[in-house]
Design a protein around this motif. Structure first.
Motif, mmCIF file in Angstrom:
data_model
loop_
_atom_site.group_PDB
_atom_site.id
_atom_site.type_symbol
_atom_site.label_atom_id
_atom_site.label_comp_id
_atom_site.label_asym_id
_atom_site.label_seq_id
_atom_site.Cartn_x
_atom_site.Cartn_y
_atom_site.Cartn_z
ATOM 1 N N LEU A 175 0.813 -1.215 0.000
ATOM 2 C CA LEU A 175 0.000 0.000 0.000
ATOM 3 C C LEU A 175 0.842 1.257 0.000
ATOM 4 C CD1 LEU A 175 -3.070 -0.563 2.280
ATOM 5 C CD2 LEU A 175 -2.864 -0.711 -0.170
ATOM 6 N N ARG A 212 1.127 2.786 -3.317
ATOM 7 C CA ARG A 212 -0.083 3.314 -3.932
ATOM 8 C C ARG A 212 -0.463 4.635 -3.294
ATOM 9 N NH1 ARG A 212 -4.520 -1.442 -4.324
ATOM 10 N NH2 ARG A 212 -3.476 -2.754 -5.844
ATOM 11 N N ILE A 213 -1.448 5.306 -3.909
ATOM 12 C CA ILE A 213 -1.942 6.552 -3.337
ATOM 13 C C ILE A 213 -2.703 6.272 -2.045
ATOM 14 C CG2 ILE A 213 -4.151 6.619 -4.537
ATOM 15 C CD1 ILE A 213 -3.170 9.649 -5.085
ATOM 16 N N SER A 214 -3.186 5.029 -1.858
ATOM 17 C CA SER A 214 -3.915 4.690 -0.640
ATOM 18 C C SER A 214 -3.036 4.792 0.592
ATOM 19 C CB SER A 214 -4.458 3.274 -0.745
ATOM 20 O OG SER A 214 -5.105 3.096 -1.959
ATOM 21 N N TYR A 228 -3.706 7.978 2.298
ATOM 22 C CA TYR A 228 -4.930 8.023 3.099
ATOM 23 C C TYR A 228 -4.718 7.366 4.461
ATOM 24 C CZ TYR A 228 -7.353 9.237 -1.218
ATOM 25 O OH TYR A 228 -7.753 9.852 -2.360
ATOM 26 N N LEU A 229 -3.764 6.430 4.535
ATOM 27 C CA LEU A 229 -3.509 5.720 5.792
ATOM 28 C C LEU A 229 -2.423 6.389 6.619
ATOM 29 C CD1 LEU A 229 -3.618 2.069 4.459
ATOM 30 C CD2 LEU A 229 -5.178 3.027 6.094
ATOM 31 N N GLU A 250 -0.534 9.129 9.107
ATOM 32 C CA GLU A 250 -1.060 9.667 10.360
ATOM 33 C C GLU A 250 -1.510 11.122 10.213
ATOM 34 O OE1 GLU A 250 1.410 8.691 13.637
ATOM 35 O OE2 GLU A 250 0.326 10.004 15.006
ATOM 36 N N VAL A 267 -4.902 11.224 8.415
ATOM 37 C CA VAL A 267 -5.991 10.706 9.237
ATOM 38 C C VAL A 267 -6.377 11.716 10.302
ATOM 39 C CG1 VAL A 267 -6.567 8.952 10.950
ATOM 40 C CG2 VAL A 267 -5.527 8.284 8.812
ATOM 41 N N GLU A 268 -5.364 12.379 10.910
ATOM 42 C CA GLU A 268 -5.674 13.374 11.945
ATOM 43 C C GLU A 268 -6.323 14.619 11.361
ATOM 44 O OE1 GLU A 268 -2.146 14.045 14.108
ATOM 45 O OE2 GLU A 268 -2.700 12.667 15.707
ATOM 46 N N ALA A 270 -12.867 7.950 12.314
ATOM 47 C CA ALA A 270 -12.322 6.639 12.681
ATOM 48 C C ALA A 270 -12.460 5.649 11.539
ATOM 49 C CB ALA A 270 -13.031 6.112 13.922
ATOM 50 N N ASN A 271 -13.554 5.795 10.751
ATOM 51 C CA ASN A 271 -13.748 4.926 9.598
ATOM 52 C C ASN A 271 -13.011 5.540 8.412
ATOM 53 O OD1 ASN A 271 -14.711 3.394 7.503
ATOM 54 N ND2 ASN A 271 -16.835 3.488 8.135
ATOM 55 N N LEU A 272 -11.951 4.840 7.948
ATOM 56 C CA LEU A 272 -11.112 5.445 6.916
ATOM 57 C C LEU A 272 -11.811 5.509 5.568
ATOM 58 C CD1 LEU A 272 -7.687 3.859 7.856
ATOM 59 C CD2 LEU A 272 -8.534 6.107 8.408
ATOM 60 N N VAL A 273 -12.783 4.604 5.324
ATOM 61 C CA VAL A 273 -13.544 4.689 4.078
ATOM 62 C C VAL A 273 -14.380 5.968 4.065
ATOM 63 C CG1 VAL A 273 -15.270 3.550 2.678
ATOM 64 C CG2 VAL A 273 -13.603 2.192 3.853
ATOM 65 N N ILE A 303 -12.377 8.942 3.259
ATOM 66 C CA ILE A 303 -12.143 9.157 1.826
ATOM 67 C C ILE A 303 -13.411 9.688 1.159
ATOM 68 C CG2 ILE A 303 -11.624 8.010 -0.338
ATOM 69 C CD1 ILE A 303 -9.839 6.140 1.166
ATOM 70 N N PRO A 313 -10.556 -1.229 7.471
ATOM 71 C CA PRO A 313 -9.952 0.101 7.697
ATOM 72 C C PRO A 313 -10.757 0.974 8.666
ATOM 73 C CG PRO A 313 -10.985 0.029 5.581
ATOM 74 C CD PRO A 313 -11.094 -1.340 6.130
ATOM 75 N N LEU A 349 -2.574 2.923 13.520
ATOM 76 C CA LEU A 349 -2.170 3.000 12.111
ATOM 77 C C LEU A 349 -0.926 2.183 11.831
ATOM 78 C CD1 LEU A 349 -2.887 6.723 11.375
ATOM 79 C CD2 LEU A 349 -3.959 4.770 10.333
#
Lengths: 238, 112
Positions: free
Chosen positions: A35, A38-40, A43-44, A46, A49-50, A55-58, A61, B54, B62
């Motif tokens: 991952l 990739r560009i994903s 998204y993961l 830190e 995400v902050e 909390a739900n990463l989908v 996005i 996820p 993470l």
């Protein structure tokens, strides 16, 4: 002959797709994805995400990084419900007759079930940034409660005008909240509310508000589609 | 292998689009194609048996391995658009039935 020709074309296409699944850098083998290439991976990370705080990463996005995409998606659903209303709707509408007569137990039981379905759907919509689910499945559940009422009560006719108003208000507020991002922050759909602590109900800034609006809009749109399919034009008695 | 299963579903739906004459069966074939495509896109994001869904509870999580969230977000979009196109196609099928009183494409041609 036509069937054989179709079989040959589909077989050739399937073979081409399977042969195209080679183990290259652009398309790794199933389950062997890295991952961070990739560009994903971004998204993961830190910091990102902050920045969104969901909390739900989908969800982060769908409504954080790609909110403009979601606006287009909601527009597509709106246009398709508009098209269904254009094709099937008319001035004088009456509902389709059921082939069976719903009895007393079915009517009362469906009302109890309706409350449970609505509570669950609002739970799913409100926790869209914390758990699996969100505005789209929750909205589909709201529409399913309308379908339940149609099937269990032969005199029920939903207030379609109310759904139209709800849909318009929710859609407009969605865009207005996005435009406020230009005022309080720098970009369309920028997250200008405090993001809070990840995992709390009141976190992730504007994402829960947007998901509630998406849920109401999707629910009223699909309920309108169901209403259009279960009504027909009233025949004039000559 | 789930990718081969999804490709099989896709070409099965395409074959159904080639040979069917019934409008409802054509819409069902289109949906089978769609589902094959969704499973294929989801399978792109699979990273291994020890990967998690996820959903995190704090930023310290993470460090764990997660599946790719981007294909899931794209499939969420695609499912909603699939619902919209299916509803529009079924509405067209209903209005076709009201005009020709049949779902079969050949019978429609004869009566026209």
């Amino acid at each position: 002959m036509k069937k054989l020709f179709g079989l040959l074309i589909t077989f050739a296409l399937g073979l081409v797709i399977i042969l195209a699944l080679d183990n290259t850098v652009n398309f790794p083998r199933f389950g062997e994805v890295n991952l961070s290439e990739r560009i994903s991976g971004l998204y993961l990370s830190e910091t990102n995400v902050e920045e969104v705080g969901s909390a739900n990463l989908v969800t982060s996005i769908v409504l954080g990084f790609r909110t403009f995409d979601t606006l287009g998606e909601v527009t597509v659903l709106f246009i398709s419900s508009l098209g269904v209303a254009f094709i099937l709707g008319g001035t004088k509408q009456k509902r389709l007759d059921l082939k069976f007569k719903p009895n007393f137990m079915l009517r009362v039981g469906s009302n109890i079930l309706l409350v449970i379905i609505l509570i669950t759907s609002f739970y799913i919509i409100l926790h869209g940034h914390l758990s699996p689910g969100g505005g789209f499945p929750g909205g589909a559940m709201i529409a399913s409660s309308v379908l339940l009422l149609y099937l269990a009560d032969d005199r029920f006719r939903s207030n379609i005008k109310g759904f139209k108003v709800l849909e318009g208000v929710a859609g407009s507020l969605f865009v207005v909240i996005g435009l406020l991002g230009l005022v309080f922050a720098t970009a369309f759909f920028a997250n200008y509310l405090p993001t809070g602590i990840i995992g709390n109900l009141l976190s992730a800034g504007i994402i829960p508000i947007l998901y509630v609006l998406v849920g109401l809009k999707v629910g009223s749109e699909i309920a309108g589609i169901i209403d259009n399919f279960l009504t027909e034009e009233e025949e004039e008695i000559a | 292998m789930i990718q081969y299963a999804s490709i099989f579903l896709f070409v099965l739906g395409l074959y159904g689009l080639f040979i069917n004459k019934n409008v409802i069966k054509l819409i069902v074939s289109l949906n089978v194609m769609e589902i094959g495509l969704f499973i294929f896109i989801i399978s792109i994001g699979y990273v291994g048996d020890d990967a998690l869904a996820p959903i995190i509870s704090s930023t310290q999580d993470l460090a764990l391995i997660y599946v790719d969230p981007l294909p899931q977000a794209l499939v969420l979009t695609a499912i909603v658009i699939g619902v919209g196109t299916t509803a529009l196609a079924l509405a067209l099928a209903k209005s076709i039935y009201n005009t020709y009183h049949t779902f079969d494409l050949d019978e429609m041609e004869e009566s026209a």
